[in-house]
Design a protein around this motif. Structure first.
Motif, short mmCIF file in Angstrom:
data_model
loop_
_atom_site.label_atom_id
_atom_site.label_comp_id
_atom_site.label_asym_id
_atom_site.label_seq_id
_atom_site.Cartn_x
_atom_site.Cartn_y
_atom_site.Cartn_z
N ASP A 125 -12.91 19.53 27.27
CA ASP A 125 -12.22 18.24 27.40
C ASP A 125 -12.60 17.24 26.32
N ARG A 148 -16.89 8.95 28.65
CA ARG A 148 -16.08 8.08 29.51
C ARG A 148 -14.63 8.51 29.60
N SER A 149 -14.06 8.90 28.46
CA SER A 149 -12.62 9.17 28.46
C SER A 149 -12.24 10.52 29.05
N ASN A 150 -13.23 11.31 29.49
CA ASN A 150 -12.88 12.59 30.11
C ASN A 150 -12.49 12.38 31.58
N ASN A 151 -11.18 12.32 31.80
CA ASN A 151 -10.70 12.06 33.17
C ASN A 151 -10.84 13.28 34.07
N ASN A 152 -11.13 14.42 33.50
CA ASN A 152 -11.30 15.62 34.32
C ASN A 152 -12.70 15.74 34.91
N ASP A 195 -15.69 15.25 37.22
CA ASP A 195 -15.83 14.86 38.62
C ASP A 195 -17.14 14.06 38.71
N ARG A 196 -17.02 12.76 38.84
CA ARG A 196 -18.20 11.89 38.66
C ARG A 196 -19.08 11.82 39.89
N ASP A 209 -18.71 7.09 24.86
CA ASP A 209 -17.62 8.04 24.64
C ASP A 209 -17.94 8.96 23.46
#
Ligand code: 5AD
Ligand code: FES
Length: 351
Positions: free
Chosen positions: A241, A77-81, A83-84, A69
């Protein structure tokens, strides 16, 4: 530029080392004149070893999934935006096939710290590639792993490993990284890689938040002492982000100054002119080469994932096919009087 600075630059170019406070003075007091003097010496010393050749490395961004992170990084890791994605074994090999046919002989497999890529899987990928192509070098850039893991991948055929130290100042390291990461572990990884026999690359961002001339001087002293085969530096660029979204980006000028200084610390070092440098300035990569860099890394990742491997905002080369990227960079290098070389491009020993 005053006479002290002129003498300091002269001494750096002759002895390839300085005291920390002298590096700091070069950073604090740099102006157009001192930058161009450093640049002149840097280009001269690089030309004596590498001529007008610029090495190319095909970059394959295998995964943007990361367990870490790091506060500056867009794929934290904490970037929920984000697109993995991750590339399968076959997809990675297909990228290398395309690259091989374009003439590339070095492939850099780069990605976040993604547990999907076990030692078993990576061994398989590396040995398949090495079996298929016996004249390539494989560089890994997959973050921190255990000694045993590094060793297994080396034994499977990996030649080089890039692991930026990010900052040689422990307090600064703490500001840029979460509690779960440690400066000591990063440094231990670098010495394991060296001990195992890899050609090793370290590096850092220029203008990262809370970086100071003192911390940069530590980076330069670290490079002087560690004597890496490669060193990746590029400007910090904020990502929307991350907590550092409102911080200023690093500058072309300071990045180029540091490229020149690093060239003079180790004249035969493999020094990329990075995509990040090309992102903050339309001729950033050209400026990097003209300041002493000698490597470029066109992107070979599938276009479908390019945009997703976004460590920082507005990254260039995200829409172009591999062939276009290679063409574009060849032209750019030719326009400034350099030629792209596609062989393995190992570090040259100084005669
Ligand atoms: N700006 C510039 N470089 C970055 N990196 C990560 N995030 C950023 C950013 N926001 C660099 C780190 C890492 C390398 C793969 O990319 O130095 O080691
Ligand atoms: Fe990728 Fe120019 S190098 S588009």
């Amino acid at each position: 530029m005053n006479n002290d600075i002129r003498r300091t630059i002269q001494r750096l170019s002759e002895n390839h080392c300085l005291e920390a406070d002298e590096y700091e003075a070069l950073v604090v007091s740099f102006d157009e004149e001192s930058a161009s003097l450093l640049q002149e010496y840097a280009v001269k010393q690089r030309k004596e070893i590498y001529g007008n050749s610029v090495y190319v490395r095909g970059l394959i961004e295998i995964s943007n999934i990361c367990k870490n992170d790091c506060l500056y990084c867009g794929i934290r890791r904490s970037n929920n935006n984000a697109d993995r994605y991750r590339l399968s074994q076959n997809e990675i090999i297909q990228c290398a096939d395309v690259g091989y046919n374009l003439g590339f002989r070095t492939f850099v497999l780069q990605g976040g710290e993604d547990a999907y890529y076990t030692d078993d899987l990576l061994e398989e990928i590396i040995s398949r590639l090495k079996c298929k192509y016996d004249d390539i070098a494989i560089t890994l850039s997959l973050g921190e792993r255990s000694f045993d893991s590094y060793k297994r991948l080396y034994d499977a055929g990996a030649d080089r490993y890039l692991l930026r130290h990010e900052t040689a100042d422990e307090m600064h390291y703490k500001i840029l990284h979460p509690e779960s990461m440690s400066f000591d572990n990063r440094m231990n990884c670098l010495s394991s890689l060296r001990q195992i026999g890899y050609q090793v690359g370290c590096g850092f961002m220029v203008g990262s938040p809370y970086q100071t001339p003192k911390s940069l001087a530590k980076d330069l002293k670290f490079i002087e002492k560690f004597q890496p085969d490669m060193c990746g530096i590029g400007p910090f660029i904020p990502h929307k982000d991350t907590v550092f979204k409102n911080e200023a980006a690093g500058t072309v000028e300071l990045t180029c100054l540091l490229l020149s200084i690093i060239r003079l610390i180790k004249p035969n070092i493999l020094l990329p002119s990075t995509t990040a440098l090309g992102t903050i300035h339309p001729f950033g990569r050209e400026r990097g080469i003209q300041s002493g860099a000698n490597v470029v890394m066109p992107n070979l990742s599938p276009v479908s994932v390019r945009k997703k491997y976004e460590l920082y905002d507005n990254k260039i080369c995200t829409g172009e096919e591999s062939a276009e990227c290679k063409e574009c960079l060849s032209k750019r290098m030719e326009e400034i009087g350099y030629k792209i070389v596609v062989d393995k491009g190992d570090i040259k020993q100084i005669p």
